[in-house]
Motif scaffolding. Sequence first.
Motif, mmCIF file in Angstrom:
data_model
loop_
_atom_site.group_PDB
_atom_site.id
_atom_site.type_symbol
_atom_site.label_atom_id
_atom_site.label_comp_id
_atom_site.label_asym_id
_atom_site.label_seq_id
_atom_site.Cartn_x
_atom_site.Cartn_y
_atom_site.Cartn_z
ATOM 1 N N TRP A 289 37.762 34.709 4.540
ATOM 2 C CA TRP A 289 38.106 33.567 5.044
ATOM 3 C C TRP A 289 36.944 32.715 5.773
ATOM 4 O O TRP A 289 37.132 31.680 5.646
ATOM 5 C CB TRP A 289 39.626 33.605 6.223
ATOM 6 C CG TRP A 289 38.994 34.328 7.527
ATOM 7 C CD1 TRP A 289 39.211 35.706 7.769
ATOM 8 C CD2 TRP A 289 38.587 33.924 8.568
ATOM 9 N NE1 TRP A 289 38.521 35.801 8.897
ATOM 10 C CE2 TRP A 289 38.303 34.768 9.620
ATOM 11 C CE3 TRP A 289 38.187 32.495 8.645
ATOM 12 C CZ2 TRP A 289 37.755 34.416 10.905
ATOM 13 C CZ3 TRP A 289 37.562 32.129 10.083
ATOM 14 C CH2 TRP A 289 37.391 33.002 11.100
ATOM 15 N N HIS A 290 36.321 33.684 6.492
ATOM 16 C CA HIS A 290 35.105 32.674 7.090
ATOM 17 C C HIS A 290 34.098 32.304 6.045
ATOM 18 O O HIS A 290 33.495 31.201 6.049
ATOM 19 C CB HIS A 290 34.263 33.819 7.911
ATOM 20 C CG HIS A 290 33.188 33.305 8.416
ATOM 21 N ND1 HIS A 290 31.879 33.496 8.294
ATOM 22 C CD2 HIS A 290 32.984 32.141 9.500
ATOM 23 C CE1 HIS A 290 30.918 32.677 9.043
ATOM 24 N NE2 HIS A 290 31.550 32.040 9.839
ATOM 25 N N GLN A 291 33.837 33.078 4.795
ATOM 26 C CA GLN A 291 32.915 32.713 3.779
ATOM 27 C C GLN A 291 33.521 31.387 3.190
ATOM 28 O O GLN A 291 32.738 30.647 2.766
ATOM 29 C CB GLN A 291 32.846 33.627 2.856
ATOM 30 C CG GLN A 291 31.787 35.034 3.316
ATOM 31 C CD GLN A 291 31.836 36.203 2.656
ATOM 32 O OE1 GLN A 291 32.511 36.470 1.757
ATOM 33 N NE2 GLN A 291 30.642 36.806 2.790
ATOM 34 N N VAL A 292 34.790 31.338 2.868
ATOM 35 C CA VAL A 292 35.262 30.364 2.195
ATOM 36 C C VAL A 292 35.268 29.186 3.218
ATOM 37 O O VAL A 292 35.107 27.949 2.590
ATOM 38 C CB VAL A 292 37.036 30.711 1.895
ATOM 39 C CG1 VAL A 292 37.641 29.227 1.414
ATOM 40 C CG2 VAL A 292 37.207 31.714 0.976
ATOM 41 N N LEU A 293 35.618 29.390 4.244
ATOM 42 C CA LEU A 293 35.480 27.955 5.344
ATOM 43 C C LEU A 293 33.959 27.448 5.315
ATOM 44 O O LEU A 293 33.845 26.321 5.299
ATOM 45 C CB LEU A 293 35.764 28.701 6.584
ATOM 46 C CG LEU A 293 36.202 27.565 7.728
ATOM 47 C CD1 LEU A 293 36.988 26.670 7.244
ATOM 48 C CD2 LEU A 293 36.528 28.215 8.922
#
Length: 479
Positions: A289-293
């Motif tokens: 989720w952090h990488q997508v953000l």
Amino acid sequence: MDWLSDPGYWASRLVFTRGLAAIYLIAFVAALRQFRPLIGTHGMLPVPRHLARTQFRRAPSLFHLHWSDRFFAAVCWTGIAGSAAAVLGLIDRLPLWAWMAEWAMLWVLYLSIVNVGQTWYGFGWESLLLEAGFLAIWLGPADVAPPVLVLWLLRWLLFRLEFGAGLIKLRGDPCWRDLTCLHYHHETQPMPNPASRWFHRLSPRIHRLEALANHATQLVVVWGLLLPQPVATAAAVVVIVTQGYLVISGNFAWLNWLTLVLATSVVDGRVWEAVLPVQRPPELGAPVWHQVLVLVVTTGLLALSWRPARNLFSRRQVMNASFDPLHLVNTYGAFGSVTRTRYEVVVEGTDDPDPGPGSVWREYEFRGKPGDVHRRPPQVAPYHLRLDWMMWFVGIDPRYGGRWLPQFLRLLLEGDRATLRLLRSSPFPPGSPPTHVRVRLFRYRFSTPEERRGAGAWWVRTPAGVLVDPVSLDQLGAG
């Protein structure tokens, strides 16, 4: 998606975030100590008046929701506590979401201050702190592998900062092209420090080498920041050294310090691990989720980069401009022109009820800017003395003080304690303000070695005119 993170920059992130937190801390302390007389409810440029004519979407700020001097102080204290916790590493073991919330809080608080700060917050290093602070939100705490895209955005910021400063010099004052600007700059810069006189006295050949080294760093070496290691580290080290040179030769608030901190993020993490007592955690992950953000944020910032990038290559390049109200991607630059002669504003007061040729005028002394010729220029950076800086601009062109200078004089005539705390000293005892004040202009130059030995003076000054004739409180009227 492991390719989106790089554990090798773990120590680089540590050095960068600690340094950035220290700059945040200084910025919040400066805001707390100076806001009441500058932008407070009864200050020179009151925030309530600014909010009444400014829409939220043009300058987002918490103070659109509520304003009071006490609330502003609370915002500053919250920022001080949060940035101090980051400096001490107390937030490094927080969960990723909490760590991001902490850095986002610092960014929102300082953005709120800058967007109501008006003239006092119109300096390029305010936007620089906000842009760097926004990128820090996405770097992650100690147990998260640093995101590659954010590391590259930091390189892009440092490149724009340095390359933009180099281009504005090359396109601006001819003295940058003939390598003579440093003949004047150390003496005429906004706020000299204890070493500035020594630098000014260097030989013309050394001054030409200084200018040439500046061009080489800002126009050539900076391209190395965009190359793979170890070239990027070598370029970053050159930037760190040149910024250190600027730190010891002048007072430029936190501009040079923050530029230096940005350069630390480019240095290969293995270098920091070799010279610092730090140890990389054995396991470094990065939630999807952090990488997508980070991907989403990077896409948005690259889109916003179009106008600053176009500005770099424009014949009408502008300095220190924000192209969005959140100060996410900005343009930078400094000293596109260099003044040859130093003019200083000197503020004086008298307790004579009817000033005349025989009246005794006494001088107010500022904390940082030159005044008393026997006083050694102080070291104040990375702290920022906003009033002193703006007085330098008034010495160049009185129109810079058009909105706030009359209010400053009114507050002196009222004996306002908060305003007097901005100064190093007042010639009038507390509770006994002057009846009249005036503003004079003097030409300042550094003393020669002979003059220094003879009179013990750091400066020599000669009268150059009057900016504001003697004025009383009745003449200025109510604030």
